[in-house]
Scaffold this motif. Structure first.
Motif, short mmCIF file in Angstrom:
data_model
loop_
_atom_site.label_atom_id
_atom_site.label_comp_id
_atom_site.label_asym_id
_atom_site.label_seq_id
_atom_site.Cartn_x
_atom_site.Cartn_y
_atom_site.Cartn_z
N ARG A 114 0.84 -1.22 0.00
CA ARG A 114 0.00 0.00 0.00
C ARG A 114 0.86 1.25 0.00
N VAL A 115 1.95 1.21 0.78
CA VAL A 115 2.87 2.35 0.82
C VAL A 115 3.50 2.56 -0.56
N MET A 116 3.94 1.47 -1.18
CA MET A 116 4.57 1.56 -2.49
C MET A 116 3.59 2.04 -3.56
N ASP A 117 2.35 1.59 -3.48
CA ASP A 117 1.33 2.08 -4.41
C ASP A 117 1.12 3.58 -4.25
N ARG A 118 1.05 4.03 -3.00
CA ARG A 118 0.86 5.46 -2.70
C ARG A 118 2.04 6.28 -3.22
N GLN A 119 3.26 5.77 -3.06
CA GLN A 119 4.45 6.55 -3.37
C GLN A 119 5.04 6.28 -4.75
N TYR A 120 4.40 5.46 -5.55
CA TYR A 120 4.99 5.02 -6.82
C TYR A 120 5.42 6.20 -7.71
N GLU A 125 9.58 9.89 -9.93
CA GLU A 125 10.02 11.26 -10.25
C GLU A 125 11.31 11.60 -9.52
N LEU A 126 11.45 11.12 -8.29
CA LEU A 126 12.68 11.37 -7.54
C LEU A 126 13.90 10.77 -8.24
N GLU A 127 13.70 9.64 -8.92
CA GLU A 127 14.79 8.99 -9.64
C GLU A 127 15.35 9.88 -10.75
N LYS A 128 14.55 10.82 -11.24
CA LYS A 128 14.96 11.68 -12.35
C LYS A 128 15.78 12.88 -11.89
N LEU A 129 15.79 13.16 -10.59
CA LEU A 129 16.53 14.31 -10.09
C LEU A 129 18.03 14.11 -10.30
N LYS A 130 18.72 15.21 -10.54
CA LYS A 130 20.17 15.17 -10.77
C LYS A 130 20.89 15.85 -9.62
N ASN A 131 22.14 15.40 -9.39
CA ASN A 131 23.02 16.01 -8.39
C ASN A 131 22.48 15.95 -6.97
N VAL A 132 21.80 14.86 -6.67
CA VAL A 132 21.25 14.65 -5.33
C VAL A 132 21.31 13.15 -5.04
N GLN A 133 21.56 12.82 -3.80
CA GLN A 133 21.50 11.42 -3.40
C GLN A 133 20.17 11.21 -2.69
N VAL A 134 19.34 10.32 -3.23
CA VAL A 134 18.04 10.03 -2.65
C VAL A 134 18.19 8.89 -1.65
N ILE A 135 17.69 9.10 -0.46
CA ILE A 135 17.69 8.08 0.59
C ILE A 135 16.26 7.61 0.76
N ASN A 136 16.00 6.38 0.35
CA ASN A 136 14.64 5.85 0.41
C ASN A 136 14.41 5.17 1.77
N THR A 137 13.46 5.69 2.52
CA THR A 137 13.19 5.17 3.86
C THR A 137 12.28 3.95 3.87
N THR A 138 11.68 3.61 2.76
CA THR A 138 10.70 2.52 2.75
C THR A 138 11.30 1.21 3.23
N ASP A 139 12.49 0.87 2.77
CA ASP A 139 13.08 -0.40 3.17
C ASP A 139 13.49 -0.41 4.65
N ILE A 140 13.75 0.77 5.20
CA ILE A 140 14.08 0.87 6.62
C ILE A 140 12.84 0.59 7.47
N PHE A 141 11.73 1.22 7.09
CA PHE A 141 10.49 1.06 7.86
C PHE A 141 9.72 -0.20 7.50
N CYS A 142 9.97 -0.70 6.30
CA CYS A 142 9.23 -1.87 5.81
C CYS A 142 10.22 -2.93 5.35
N PRO A 143 10.94 -3.58 6.28
CA PRO A 143 11.96 -4.55 5.89
C PRO A 143 11.39 -5.81 5.24
N ASP A 144 10.09 -6.04 5.43
CA ASP A 144 9.44 -7.17 4.76
C ASP A 144 8.13 -6.66 4.18
N ASP A 145 7.10 -7.45 4.15
CA ASP A 145 5.84 -7.01 3.53
C ASP A 145 4.98 -6.14 4.45
N GLN A 146 5.40 -5.94 5.69
CA GLN A 146 4.71 -5.07 6.64
C GLN A 146 5.64 -3.95 7.09
#
Length: 171
Positions: A114-120, A125-146
């Motif tokens: 559900r989180v991934m659907d919301r943030q897709y 779009e964040l992947e298209k940004l240049k000269n920035v390092q994106v830190i994705n928090t989803t895997d930190i908060f959602c290490p498995d399917d919950q």
């Protein structure tokens, strides 16, 4: 009016950028925003009934403005990081802590899907940004399917979207 609010925000952002650019001791800048709610104008799940989300910003304007800010900071020698929106909750996390004075929420889980659907779109779009390092928090908060709301009995959120001190330190 919305235009007045927008101009006020623009002015405040420009002031903050000017201060950051002028400080030689600031080497790194971390951006945090509620991107999904800004570009959709909608809270997650049923929270629209409770929260008054801001008016949506065109995704093109949101991301082009973000890129402009990143460029300005890069030009002044700053390394820029963008920390993605943490998973938004559909319920008050306080209800997940057992207490004698209230009934504990029976479902304190949030599905990663559900989180991934919301943030897709936001994440794409964040992947298209240049000269920035994106830190994705989803895997930190959602290490498995919950996604985690509590870790070792400690609440990671202070409300529907804001992290507690423990949540802010989660790695």
């Amino acid at each position: 009016t919305d235009l007045e609010k927008s101009l006020y925000c623009k002015e405040r952002i420009e002031q903050a950028l000017d201060i950051i650019k002028s400080k030689n001791d600031i080497k790194e800048v971390y951006y945090f925003s509620r991107g999904p709610i800004y570009i959709t104008g909608k809270s997650f799940g049923d929270l629209e009934k409770i929260l008054q989300p801001p008016h949506p910003i065109s995704p093109d304007i949101f991301f082009s403005s973000l890129q402009q800010s990143i460029n300005l900071l890069n030009e002044s020698g700053k390394k820029v990081y963008y920390v993605t929106e943490n998973p938004e909750l559909e319920f008050s996390p306080v209800k997940c802590i057992p207490r004698a004075i209230h009934i504990t929420e029976t479902n304190c889980m949030l599905e990663k899907k559900r989180v991934m659907d919301r943030q897709y779109k936001y994440l794409k779009e964040l992947e298209k940004l240049k000269n920035v390092q994106v830190i994705n928090t989803t895997d930190i908060f959602c290490p498995d399917d919950q996604c985690q709301i509590l870790k070792d009995g400690t609440l990671l959120y202070s409300d529907f979207d804001h992290l507690s001190l423990a949540g802010s330190k989660l790695q």
